[in-house]
Design an enzyme around this catalytic site. Structure first.
Site, PDB file in Angstrom:
ATOM      1  N   THR A  11      29.496 -29.268  20.240  1.00  0.00           N
ATOM      2  CA  THR A  11      30.748 -29.810  20.764  1.00  0.00           C
ATOM      3  C   THR A  11      31.188 -29.089  22.027  1.00  0.00           C
ATOM      4  O   THR A  11      31.724 -29.705  22.950  1.00  0.00           O
ATOM      5  CB  THR A  11      31.846 -29.710  19.691  1.00  0.00           C
ATOM      6  OG1 THR A  11      31.483 -30.524  18.578  1.00  0.00           O
ATOM      7  CG2 THR A  11      33.198 -30.162  20.226  1.00  0.00           C
ATOM      8  N   SER A  60      24.220 -29.384  16.020  1.00  0.00           N
ATOM      9  CA  SER A  60      23.935 -28.328  15.052  1.00  0.00           C
ATOM     10  C   SER A  60      23.425 -28.856  13.710  1.00  0.00           C
ATOM     11  O   SER A  60      22.699 -28.128  13.022  1.00  0.00           O
ATOM     12  CB  SER A  60      25.162 -27.424  14.858  1.00  0.00           C
ATOM     13  OG  SER A  60      26.266 -28.140  14.347  1.00  0.00           O
ATOM     14  N   THR A  94      29.357 -26.241  15.736  1.00  0.00           N
ATOM     15  CA  THR A  94      30.020 -25.463  14.690  1.00  0.00           C
ATOM     16  C   THR A  94      29.528 -25.779  13.278  1.00  0.00           C
ATOM     17  O   THR A  94      29.759 -24.996  12.360  1.00  0.00           O
ATOM     18  CB  THR A  94      31.543 -25.672  14.743  1.00  0.00           C
ATOM     19  OG1 THR A  94      31.843 -27.064  14.631  1.00  0.00           O
ATOM     20  CG2 THR A  94      32.117 -25.125  16.047  1.00  0.00           C
TER      21      THR A  94
END
Length: 329
Positions: A11, A60, A94
């Site tokens: 992000t 991720s 994240t």
């Protein structure tokens, strides 16, 4: 200070459909490499001698063990390529940031700070935390006080240890928390401040060396819940699991129907590690676990216990030695 920024997507590097796109930005497929991030946020470069290092731009959720091994090799090479390097920053999505951070926390052999950083809002969003987080990560990575701390995670002005931190909220910027032990310090506007140090073993002083290897033993996580049976456990064992981690019921228990296959696995030399789905607390190696040959994960979450067990199995299979790793790391 001289700091490399390695980009892996996430992000923090994403460009959405517009300044109010906080949710669907992943659909655009547009991501900034580290040089693009420095152009987007020139205040980051003003923090020191910042060197952008392009790697890959991936989400991720796509991170896997081969990516971790490749990243470890790259991070080991950077101090050689850039003499006098003070620290390294790795941008990361994240979702699995805490897992990548803990893997590197256990395997890196560099003696300079390594900081992972992400964002909850894309770089293009109104009120994005991307720029501030990245600048603070650079400041922490270049801080002499950050040496010897192992791998660090920096978001929302807070410095956390890779071992203990976890993502606790989907959207809020204060998502990364250390439930039992609290943060290590702050990246405040005037200075970087540390208030405590990690005491568990961590990089570079570990027994894990992944140089030159391209795979790790398979370890799977199985969830415990009311009425859970043996189906998932048997499936993982049939798929070739070399170890199992249970996301058990607090304080480290599993339902009755999960116990027999776990006993058989332990008797066959396949380590069984009991963690907990509880976000806080320590699984104690009590007599009930030891008598079955099961291992206790201490305060490690299931996802981090899996990483330690994978690395542990690469160097040992003796249950006592593996338990000693969970007691030490």
């Amino acid at each position: 200070m001289k700091v490399c920024i390695v980009g892996s997507g996430g992000t923090i590097s994403s460009l959405g459909h517009g300044p109010l796109d906080y949710v669907d930005y992943g659909d655009t497929g547009r991501k900034l490499d580290p040089a693009g991030l420095l152009a987007q946020f020139p205040e980051v470069a003003a923090a020191g001698d910042v060197i952008p290092v392009a790697w890959r731009a991936i989400g991720s959720p796509d991170m896997d063990v081969p990516d971790w091994l490749e990243l470890a090799a790259l991070l080991h090479d950077l101090p050689v390529r850039h003499p006098g390097l003070d620290g390294i920053v790795l941008t990361h999505g994240t979702s699995t940031l805490e897992e990548t951070a803990y893997f590197l926390h256990l395997v890196l052999k560099v003696d300079i700070p390594v900081v992972l950083v992400g964002a909850q809002r894309p770089a293009s969003a109104f009120g994005s935390d991307a720029g501030a987080n990245l600048r603070n990560a650079v400041r922490v990575a270049g801080s002499p006080e950050a040496r010897g701390m192992g791998v660090l995670v920096v978001l929302n002005d807070e410095i956390q240890s890779a071992r203990d931190v976890t993502k606790t909220s989907i959207l809020r910027v204060q998502t990364f928390r250390t439930p039992d032990f609290g943060l290590l310090g702050y990246a405040d506007p005037d200075r970087v401040l540390f208030y405590r140090r990690p005491t568990r073993r961590h990089a570079p002083d570990t027994e894990f060396d992944v140089a030159g290897i391209d795979a790790l033993p398979r370890v799977d996580i199985v969830a415990s819940y009311a009425g859970a049976d043996a189906v998932a456990i048997e499936a993982h064992l049939a798929a070739g699991a070399a170890g199992l981690v249970m996301a058990g019921l607090a304080p480290g228990m599993v339902p009755p129907r999960q116990r027999p296959p776990l006993d058989r696995a332990a008797a066959a030399g396949i380590p069984v590690v009991i963690s907990t789905r509880s976000p806080s607390g320590r699984v104690v190696p009590r007599s009930g676990l030891r008598s079955r040959g099961w291992l206790a994960a201490d305060t490690l979450s299931p996802q981090k216990a899996r990483i330690l067990l994978m690395l542990g199995l690469a160097v040992a299979r003796d249950p006592d030695r593996l338990q000693a790793m969970f007691d030490a790391y």
